[in-house]
Design a protein around this motif. Structure first.
Motif, PDB file in Angstrom:
ATOM      1  N   SER A 100       0.737  -1.268   0.247  1.00  0.00           N
ATOM      2  CA  SER A 100       0.165  -0.236   0.257  1.00  0.00           C
ATOM      3  C   SER A 100       0.975   1.089   0.219  1.00  0.00           C
ATOM      4  O   SER A 100       1.923   1.369   0.616  1.00  0.00           O
ATOM      5  N   TYR A 143       0.023   2.869   3.336  1.00  0.00           N
ATOM      6  CA  TYR A 143       1.430   2.464   4.521  1.00  0.00           C
ATOM      7  C   TYR A 143       2.527   2.471   4.186  1.00  0.00           C
ATOM      8  O   TYR A 143       3.666   2.650   5.186  1.00  0.00           O
ATOM      9  N   LEU A 151       5.161   4.150   7.058  1.00  0.00           N
ATOM     10  CA  LEU A 151       6.307   3.763   7.725  1.00  0.00           C
ATOM     11  C   LEU A 151       7.881   4.589   7.400  1.00  0.00           C
ATOM     12  O   LEU A 151       8.880   4.427   7.732  1.00  0.00           O
ATOM     13  N   SER A 211       6.698  -5.036   9.165  1.00  0.00           N
ATOM     14  CA  SER A 211       6.471  -5.101   7.784  1.00  0.00           C
ATOM     15  C   SER A 211       6.935  -4.759   6.465  1.00  0.00           C
ATOM     16  O   SER A 211       6.681  -5.216   5.267  1.00  0.00           O
ATOM     17  N   TYR A 252      -1.332   6.973   8.333  1.00  0.00           N
ATOM     18  CA  TYR A 252      -1.522   6.723   7.135  1.00  0.00           C
ATOM     19  C   TYR A 252      -2.714   6.777   5.993  1.00  0.00           C
ATOM     20  O   TYR A 252      -3.138   7.474   5.384  1.00  0.00           O
ATOM     21  N   SER A 291      -9.079   3.065   0.687  1.00  0.00           N
ATOM     22  CA  SER A 291      -7.934   1.836   1.109  1.00  0.00           C
ATOM     23  C   SER A 291      -7.729   2.022  -0.312  1.00  0.00           C
ATOM     24  O   SER A 291      -7.686   2.979  -1.781  1.00  0.00           O
TER      25      SER A 291
END
Length: 571
Positions: free
Chosen positions: A129, A132, A136, A422, A498, A524
């Motif tokens: 993603s 994400y 991260l 992750s 996010y 998403s």
């Protein structure tokens, strides 16, 4: 129904300018178009205005060791012993070590296939993603920046052994030194790390020998110690269940740095050959050093040793063992080596944080100024920004150095765990995409066959369990707000970043859906593993790579082949 690959809309846009010079021509712009990973562009390598492949296999292996064997082992083990006792420390470090080993194998598969700058952050963006990956990357940059502050604080703790006044002055000088080294060239960084790591490895070998002798009776009391410190009051599980749980975050802090192998992939020579070698050998060395050292620490140092780990002081178990051998000079030497390990760990964290911020800027997730590099390939603005966060180390003038270092340990430890989680997520999606698109496994440049298919789910479940489990002592028997925040603050921060990414890009996701229907998956951006590009950024060996490999085979196959095998194994 899987959400469409977010790259569909983003690929229509021109990627950001990476270099420091404004006179890029059309040809260079077209070359930049090729640096796309999944939904976002990745930093260029081997370009005049990008990073340089200046790290050899020898340096990369030692960088991995230098990034992991540092303050976490030399000082963090004292905190683990004081909080959990010898049995909790041994079990906790063993469990985390196995999780990290599997994680490293998963990362090795991806970084060998796609050796791009940005490492697992880029893989999370590409295969899982973009939102994400964004959260991260910023979290990991913060982790590295805080690690520099943690190491500078640790330097002050180490200096307390010699009772040096105003240790913050040394931290300031060390801060300037690290910035200077990283501002020269990646080769200067790699060579410094190589020799500092070599010193640490040699010292640990000496410590193992001395630790065995001390336990056998060559100590100040001239008595056989054996396992008697496992049977004193409070041992072997000091602090009960809460003490056992606390060990995991300090163990995660200690093992942190192995995942940076992927970060160096973008600047490693012949990565298709060198990265698998690094993955296969480095962690076994690290695990061997850690487990043997921890066993000897638990045998030779009682958990209630004075000033082992308090709010105002922390003493290295390594220094204690050398002192127990009967030589204050040896203890001072050990303390000096620990100080060099602090320098090495800070150097490593500053390098990694700089490259992460550079990757963020080059993928339009941070201000473009941080993507600028010098002619030597050093992202100087990113370096200065990362180093500025280390000003936190001077907070120890107002808070106890031991207390501040403990909080920083918690923050960095949890951030390391999020990085491992992750890698598991990215690997799961990568393997799924590889199978769904029908690519044969033989086309993978490196494959950890024994981790198929359970490896990624195991890492995900195990790391999530540890994150939830380790903060037990901050809630029971008495709630500690500061400890609780240091254990869990990064989880809601990751979630917030996010959501912010999705909020900014929600129109792109909505427009990509047929009929523009409003569904939960509009919010998403999970990458469609059936259509993600598995070809782009695969590394193809160059002539220089083939020549280097032929030279290596010639050496190993010659009259002194046995000597060269030992050299490649050790160096």
């Amino acid at each position: 129904m899987a959400a469409p690959d977010a790259s569909t809309s983003l690929l229509k846009k021109s990627p950001p300018s990476y270099g420091t010079q404004a006179h890029h021509g059309a040809a260079e712009d077209e070359e930049d178009e090729e640096h796309i990973v999944g939904a976002l562009p990745v930093p260029p390598v081997d370009k005049r205005t990008g990073l340089h492949r200046g790290l050899s296999s020898r340096q990369v292996q030692m960088i991995a060791i230098a990034g992991t064997i540092g303050t976490g082992l030399f000082l963090g083990t004292g905190r683990s012993l004081a909080q959990g006792g010898p049995a909790s420390m041994l079990i906790g470090y063993g469990i985390v070590g196995f999780i990290v080993y599997v994680t490293l194998l998963l990362l090795g598969e991806m970084s060998t296939q796609y050796p791009v700058a940005g490492s697992f952050n880029a893989y999370a963006t590409r295969f899982f993603s973009p939102a994400y990956g964004f959260a991260l990357s910023w979290n990991y940059w913060f982790n590295d920046a805080i690690s520099v502050a943690s190491d500078l604080t640790a330097a002050q703790l180490v200096l307390e052994f010699w009772q040096i006044p105003h240790p913050w002055v040394f931290s300031l000088a060390l801060w300037v030194f690290l910035i200077s080294i990283n501002a020269i060239h990646v080769g200067a960084y790699g060579e410094l790390e190589y020799w500092l790591a070599s010193l640490k490895v040699a010292t640990i070998v000496i410590f193992i020998v001395v630790g065995v002798l001390v336990n056998a009776g060559l100590n100040r009391q001239h008595q056989y110690i054996g396992t008697q410190y496992w049977h004193i009051p409070g041992a072997p599980f000091q602090g009960g269940f809460g003490g056992f749980a606390r060990v995991f975050v300090t163990a995660s802090f200690a093992y942190g740095g192995t995942e940076s192998l992927g970060i160096t992939a973008g600047e490693t020579k012949n990565p298709s050959k060198n990265m698998p070698r690094v993955v296969k050998f480095v962690f076994w060395r690290i695990l061997l050093f850690y487990i043997l050292s921890i066993i000897l620490i638990g045998l030779n140092v009682p958990w209630d040793y004075p000033n082992l780990s308090t709010k105002s002081a922390t003493t290295s178990p390594f220094t204690i063992v050398f002192k127990e051998a009967g030589s204050n000079t040896a203890a001072s030497f050990m303390n000096a080596v620990i100080l060099t390990s602090v320098i090495s760990a800070g150097n490593h964290a500053l390098f990694a944080g700089t490259r992460v911020l550079y990757g963020l800027a080059a993928t339009a997730q941070a201000p473009r100024v941080f993507a600028q590099t010098t002619r030597a390939g050093v992202p100087l603005p990113a370096l200065l920004a990362t180093s500025s966060v280390s000003a936190l180390c001077f907070g120890s003038s107002f808070i106890g150095s031991g207390q501040l270092w403990g909080w920083l340990q918690n923050l960095v430890g949890v951030s390391n765990q999020i990085a491992w989680l992750s890698i598991g997520l990215a690997s799961w999606r990568f393997r799924t995409a590889w199978a769904r698109q029908g690519r044969p496994l033989e086309e993978m440049k490196f494959r950890a066959a024994w981790t198929w298919p359970w490896g990624p789910p195991f890492v995900i479940v195990a790391v999530v369990g540890i994150i939830l489990f380790q903060g037990w002592s901050s809630v029971l028997p008495r709630f500690s707000a500061i400890d609780f925040v240091s254990f869990y603050i990064e989880v809601p921060v990751m979630l917030l970043m996010y959501v912010l990414w999705l909020a900014v890009h929600r129109r792109e996701h909505s427009d990509a859906l047929p009929g523009n229907k409003a569904r939960w998956w509009v919010y998403s951006d999970f990458v469609d593993v059936g259509s993600v590009d598995l070809i782009r950024d695969e590394y193809h060996e160059e002539e220089a790579d083939r020549q280097e490999e032929e030279e290596r085979e010639k050496r190993v196959g010659g009259k002194l082949g046995w000597a060269w095998r030992i050299y490649y194994l050790v160096a």
